[in-house]
Design a protein around this motif. Sequence first.
Motif, PDB file in Angstrom:
ATOM      1  N   SER A  35      -3.068 -12.032  15.187  1.00 29.19           N
ATOM      2  CA  SER A  35      -2.993 -13.585  14.898  1.00 29.19           C
ATOM      3  C   SER A  35      -2.375 -14.304  15.624  1.00 29.19           C
ATOM      4  N   ALA A  39      -7.745 -15.604  17.335  1.00 34.33           N
ATOM      5  CA  ALA A  39      -8.172 -16.616  16.221  1.00 34.33           C
ATOM      6  C   ALA A  39      -8.714 -15.481  15.080  1.00 34.33           C
ATOM      7  N   ASN A  41     -10.093 -15.651  11.511  1.00 38.39           N
ATOM      8  CA  ASN A  41     -10.585 -16.490  10.345  1.00 38.39           C
ATOM      9  C   ASN A  41     -10.384 -15.750   8.901  1.00 38.39           C
TER      10      ASN A  41
END
Length: 165
Positions: A35, A39, A41
């Motif tokens: 991370s 990216a 989510n």
Amino acid sequence: MLKKIIYVLIAALVIIQFIRPAKNVAAGPFPNDISTKFAVNDNVASILKEACYDCHSNNTKYPWYAEVQPVAWWLADHVHEGKSELNFSEFAGYTAKRQRKKFNEIMDEVKEGKMPLKSYTVIHTKAKLTEEQKNALYKWCEESLATLPPAEPQQQSDNTKSEHK
């Protein structure tokens, strides 16, 4: 004679309970966590945490049966092998070439139903991936791959190089 064998086996089972492997438990944050470079989510983070991180990160959540030998040895070996293949806690430290390879392997393994392992999902039922979760992981891998620099062209073989000299 049979009684003696049973007593020896019971004694051996008791004794091995005191021989414990090291656990894969480390406090984060991890500077090379996936991370930190890609990216991730909330949906994908949740999938990775539930289905992947116990074997593919620096922090395993151990179930109660991990305290029973020889199961703990088997789990320790399994986690060690999983981390050597792919470690999300160290992923940002991989070379771009290895990151590319691992994203492609994740897509293949998930698509073919090889990951998470059946032996894991039998007990960890929340780790079973739905088609929607598989698609989310696949899309995330593709998006992450797109952020990597292009692959280096194949280098000429030594024979070809020597012919041009």
